[in-house]
Write an enzyme that holds these catalytic residues in place. Structure first.
Site, PDB file in Angstrom:
ATOM      1  N   PRO A  54       0.819  -1.212   0.000  1.00 28.13           N
ATOM      2  CA  PRO A  54       0.000   0.000   0.000  1.00 28.13           C
ATOM      3  C   PRO A  54       0.852   1.260   0.000  1.00 28.13           C
ATOM      4  CG  PRO A  54      -0.044  -1.087   2.158  1.00 28.13           C
ATOM      5  CD  PRO A  54       0.704  -1.992   1.247  1.00 28.13           C
ATOM      6  N   ASP A  55       0.321   2.322  -0.615  1.00 32.78           N
ATOM      7  CA  ASP A  55       1.033   3.601  -0.515  1.00 32.78           C
ATOM      8  C   ASP A  55       0.635   4.254   0.799  1.00 32.78           C
ATOM      9  OD1 ASP A  55      -1.469   4.674  -0.947  1.00 32.78           O
ATOM     10  OD2 ASP A  55      -1.054   5.498  -2.908  1.00 32.78           O
ATOM     11  N   PHE A  56       1.060   5.492   1.013  1.00 31.73           N
ATOM     12  CA  PHE A  56       0.696   6.172   2.254  1.00 31.73           C
ATOM     13  C   PHE A  56      -0.656   6.867   2.136  1.00 31.73           C
ATOM     14  CE2 PHE A  56       5.178   7.068   4.181  1.00 31.73           C
ATOM     15  CZ  PHE A  56       5.220   5.771   4.619  1.00 31.73           C
ATOM     16  N   ARG A  57      -0.826   7.602   1.018  1.00 33.93           N
ATOM     17  CA  ARG A  57      -1.881   8.612   1.033  1.00 33.93           C
ATOM     18  C   ARG A  57      -3.122   8.330   0.196  1.00 33.93           C
ATOM     19  NH1 ARG A  57       2.967  10.843   1.505  1.00 33.93           N
ATOM     20  NH2 ARG A  57       3.350  12.121   3.338  1.00 33.93           N
ATOM     21  N   ASN A 128      10.910   5.033  -2.573  1.00 32.74           N
ATOM     22  CA  ASN A 128      10.459   3.762  -2.010  1.00 32.74           C
ATOM     23  C   ASN A 128      11.565   3.065  -1.237  1.00 32.74           C
ATOM     24  OD1 ASN A 128       8.071   4.342  -3.137  1.00 32.74           O
ATOM     25  ND2 ASN A 128       8.241   2.921  -4.860  1.00 32.74           N
ATOM     26  N   ASP A 130      11.155  -0.317  -0.658  1.00 35.28           N
ATOM     27  CA  ASP A 130      10.901  -1.748  -0.878  1.00 35.28           C
ATOM     28  C   ASP A 130      11.983  -2.443  -1.704  1.00 35.28           C
ATOM     29  OD1 ASP A 130      10.332  -1.003  -3.572  1.00 35.28           O
ATOM     30  OD2 ASP A 130       8.224  -0.695  -3.083  1.00 35.28           O
ATOM     31  N   HIS A 147      15.064   8.036   0.220  1.00 31.19           N
ATOM     32  CA  HIS A 147      14.634   7.925   1.617  1.00 31.19           C
ATOM     33  C   HIS A 147      15.216   6.667   2.255  1.00 31.19           C
ATOM     34  CE1 HIS A 147      10.899  10.621   0.646  1.00 31.19           C
ATOM     35  NE2 HIS A 147      12.036  11.279   0.651  1.00 31.19           N
ATOM     36  N   CYS A 158      24.784   5.133  18.173  1.00 29.33           N
ATOM     37  CA  CYS A 158      26.223   5.126  17.878  1.00 29.33           C
ATOM     38  C   CYS A 158      26.501   4.867  16.394  1.00 29.33           C
ATOM     39  CB  CYS A 158      26.947   4.104  18.749  1.00 29.33           C
ATOM     40  SG  CYS A 158      26.656   2.391  18.240  1.00 29.33           S
ATOM     41  N   CYS A 179      21.363  -2.282  20.012  1.00 27.57           N
ATOM     42  CA  CYS A 179      22.800  -2.363  19.766  1.00 27.57           C
ATOM     43  C   CYS A 179      23.517  -2.618  21.105  1.00 27.57           C
ATOM     44  CB  CYS A 179      23.211  -1.014  19.190  1.00 27.57           C
ATOM     45  SG  CYS A 179      24.947  -0.679  19.105  1.00 27.57           S
ATOM     46  N   GLY A 217       3.760   7.697  -9.676  1.00 33.41           N
ATOM     47  CA  GLY A 217       3.298   7.141  -8.408  1.00 33.41           C
ATOM     48  C   GLY A 217       3.727   7.892  -7.166  1.00 33.41           C
TER      49      GLY A 217
HETATM   50  P1  CNA Z   1       2.151   8.679  -1.280  1.00 29.12           P
HETATM   51  O1  CNA Z   1       2.178  10.003  -0.606  1.00 29.12           O
HETATM   52  O2  CNA Z   1       1.416   7.591  -0.627  1.00 29.12           O
HETATM   53  O3  CNA Z   1       1.528   8.930  -2.739  1.00 29.12           O
HETATM   54  C1  CNA Z   1       1.311   7.896  -3.654  1.00 29.12           C
HETATM   55  C2  CNA Z   1       0.806   8.497  -4.950  1.00 29.12           C
HETATM   56  O4  CNA Z   1       0.740   7.485  -5.917  1.00 29.12           O
HETATM   57  C3  CNA Z   1      -0.577   9.124  -4.837  1.00 29.12           C
HETATM   58  O5  CNA Z   1      -0.599  10.346  -5.534  1.00 29.12           O
HETATM   59  C4  CNA Z   1      -1.470   8.074  -5.512  1.00 29.12           C
HETATM   60  O6  CNA Z   1      -2.589   8.650  -6.146  1.00 29.12           O
HETATM   61  C5  CNA Z   1      -0.535   7.496  -6.534  1.00 29.12           C
HETATM   62  N1  CNA Z   1      -0.819   6.116  -6.908  1.00 29.12           N
HETATM   63  C6  CNA Z   1      -1.206   5.082  -6.123  1.00 29.12           C
HETATM   64  N2  CNA Z   1      -1.298   3.943  -6.837  1.00 29.12           N
HETATM   65  C7  CNA Z   1      -0.956   4.276  -8.121  1.00 29.12           C
HETATM   66  C8  CNA Z   1      -0.865   3.546  -9.327  1.00 29.12           C
HETATM   67  N3  CNA Z   1      -1.117   2.233  -9.390  1.00 29.12           N
HETATM   68  N4  CNA Z   1      -0.497   4.212 -10.443  1.00 29.12           N
HETATM   69  C9  CNA Z   1      -0.238   5.540 -10.406  1.00 29.12           C
HETATM   70  N5  CNA Z   1      -0.311   6.284  -9.295  1.00 29.12           N
HETATM   71  C10 CNA Z   1      -0.644   5.658  -8.165  1.00 29.12           C
HETATM   72  O7  CNA Z   1       3.620   8.160  -1.596  1.00 29.12           O
HETATM   73  P2  CNA Z   1       4.933   8.982  -1.953  1.00 29.12           P
HETATM   74  O8  CNA Z   1       5.886   7.998  -2.455  1.00 29.12           O
HETATM   75  O9  CNA Z   1       4.641  10.186  -2.751  1.00 29.12           O
HETATM   76  O10 CNA Z   1       5.372   9.479  -0.494  1.00 29.12           O
HETATM   77  C11 CNA Z   1       6.655   9.389  -0.055  1.00 29.12           C
HETATM   78  C12 CNA Z   1       6.830   8.367   1.075  1.00 29.12           C
HETATM   79  C13 CNA Z   1       6.001   7.120   0.914  1.00 29.12           C
HETATM   80  C14 CNA Z   1       8.237   7.880   1.062  1.00 29.12           C
HETATM   81  O11 CNA Z   1       8.903   8.344   2.183  1.00 29.12           O
HETATM   82  C15 CNA Z   1       8.186   6.339   1.053  1.00 29.12           C
HETATM   83  O12 CNA Z   1       9.150   5.787   1.883  1.00 29.12           O
HETATM   84  C16 CNA Z   1       6.840   6.015   1.502  1.00 29.12           C
HETATM   85  N6  CNA Z   1       6.266   4.699   1.117  1.00 29.12           N
HETATM   86  C17 CNA Z   1       6.989   3.790   0.418  1.00 29.12           C
HETATM   87  C18 CNA Z   1       6.433   2.560   0.092  1.00 29.12           C
HETATM   88  C19 CNA Z   1       7.240   1.566  -0.693  1.00 29.12           C
HETATM   89  O13 CNA Z   1       8.437   1.475  -0.515  1.00 29.12           O
HETATM   90  N7  CNA Z   1       6.613   0.793  -1.568  1.00 29.12           N
HETATM   91  C20 CNA Z   1       5.122   2.267   0.471  1.00 29.12           C
HETATM   92  C21 CNA Z   1       4.408   3.223   1.225  1.00 29.12           C
HETATM   93  C22 CNA Z   1       4.998   4.437   1.530  1.00 29.12           C
END
Ligand code: CNA
Length: 361
Positions: A54-57, A128, A130, A147, A158, A179, A217
């Site tokens: 899942p994404d964050f937002r 990301n 991941d 990040h 440390c 640690c 994304g």
């Molecule tokens: P976010 O803020 O969650 O935004 C994600 C964006 O992607 C949104 O605008 C969504 O509308 C869009 N979106 C979601 N699914 C799709 C799709 N299939 N196709 C196109 N667009 C899509 O995430 P950001 O990366 O902008 O925020 C930064 C944070 C999220 C970083 O610090 C990451 O570490 C962190 N994060 C990473 C992961 C990962 O590693 N996979 C997962 C969740 C959060």
């Protein structure tokens, strides 16, 4: 001094300069033309949602909206360094789910690798953690883990490196690792309140020489990453492939905004570029289980189930520790420690994860 950006979308009746039109087809034509030798990607969580992360937002399936129901000061606290010092359990519960190896790259990751294979990838700036870019076969020196990532692990005090297998064991059982100095250990992912990796700052100059920037994304809401597209030269085409309109892409003459699932846009681009068959071969090597001809994106239900599981795990880990806290308080009561009954539970919670005594020599 940079030219001031208008917040208004570019007047669509004015033709672009480098591209023939403002669409994906024209972007593919530009890549094929030979004028485009250095491509920069700027990507975020949205490129991995089709992998099941899942994404964050995102409003329904994002981690933040789901974590909101838990007793955290705020959902972002899971990735906040001060909160982690106070209570590392929610992060460890999440890390259990997000630990590399569980998820496979998406079509979008494979597409980026195609640029690397052709010597066209200047850099992939990813937010990301991941490491699916690596799993897709993009060389490490072409990726800027802006990040950080799960690739290393250190003590937050440390800064001593910690044994990976040992941390993995701790993460598996959701028990924070310490640690020898007593400091907490965490994977090298950058939390809110921490400095970004040096590689991020050292790679920024590359943006000046890009011929094309593709943003995918990301909500472009975390700084300084969110300002990367603005650093691209005014004359260089920029593409946004995202579910929603974000940032200021669309305000310049050669900006292309494509809204939708990035894997769908990638299909269009890959077919137009004639890369599809090669991508199929790479895909088979990576994910023999699922054919490229079948839809690869997870259904919303599957992603929702994944998010619910993640949230439940964090909740469970919080509950288990709360029960432990109550048990400790009760135990202290029995021992008739005068102040024990009045102990503030949050204080005891902190004590539930005491700093380990440094090992004696
Ligand atoms: P976010 O803020 O969650 O935004 C994600 C964006 O992607 C949104 O605008 C969504 O509308 C869009 N979106 C979601 N699914 C799709 C799709 N299939 N196709 C196109 N667009 C899509 O995430 P950001 O990366 O902008 O925020 C930064 C944070 C999220 C970083 O610090 C990451 O570490 C962190 N994060 C990473 C992961 C990962 O590693 N996979 C997962 C969740 C959060």
């Amino acid at each position: 001094m940079g030219q001031e950006q208008s917040a208004e979308p570019f007047d669509q009746s004015i033709p672009p300069t480098k591209l023939l039109r403002r669409d994906l087809l024209a972007v593919a034509e530009y890549i094929k033309s030979g004028q485009c030798k250095k491509v920069v990607f700027m990507v975020g969580a949205g490129i991995s949602t089709a992998a099941g992360i899942p994404d964050f937002r995102s409003p329904e399936t994002g981690l933040y909206s789901n974590l909101a129901r838990l007793d955290l000061p705020r959902p972002e606290a899971v990735f906040d360094i001060s909160y982690f010092r106070e209570d590392p359990r929610p992060f460890y519960a999440l890390a259990q789910e997000l630990w590399p190896g569980k998820f496979k790259p998406t079509l979008t990751h494979v597409f980026m690798r195609m640029f690397a294979d052709r010597g066209l990838l200047l850099r992939c700036f990813t937010q990301n953690i991941d490491t699916l870019e690596l799993a897709a076969g993009i060389p490490q020196d072409k990726i800027v883990f802006s990040h950080g990532s799960f690739a290393g692990q250190h003590c937050i005090d440390c800064k001593e490196e910690f044994d990976r297998t040992e941390l993995e064991e701790h993460v598996k059982i959701g028990k924070p690792a310490f640690c020898a100095c007593g400091g907490l250990v965490k994977p090298d992912i950058t939390f809110f309140g921490e400095a970004l990796p040096a590689d991020f700052h050292n790679s920024l100059h590359l943006l000046d020489s890009a011929d094309l920037a593709i943003v995918m994304g990301s909500s472009l809401s975390v700084y300084p990453f969110a300002s990367l597209p603005q650093r691209i030269d005014e004359t260089v085409p920029r593409v946004l492939m995202n579910m929603e309109k974000v940032g200021e892409i669309g305000t310049r003459r050669d900006d292309v905004v494509w809204l939708g699932e990035c894997d769908d846009g990638i299909r269009e681009l890959a077919e137009e570029l004639g890369w599809w068959e090669e991508m199929e071969e790479v895909w088979k090597g990576l994910r023999g289980d699922v054919g490229l001809e079948t839809p690869v994106a997870l259904s919303e239900d599957t992603l929702e189930a994944e998010v619910t599981k993640l949230t439940d795990d964090v909740e469970k880990s919080l509950r288990v520790a709360d029960e432990h806290t109550k048990w400790v308080v009760k135990g202290l009561d029995k021992e008739k420690t005068p102040s024990a009954a009045a102990v503030d539970v949050t204080q005891v919670e902190t004590h539930a994860f005491p700093k380990a005594e440094p090992e004696k020599e």
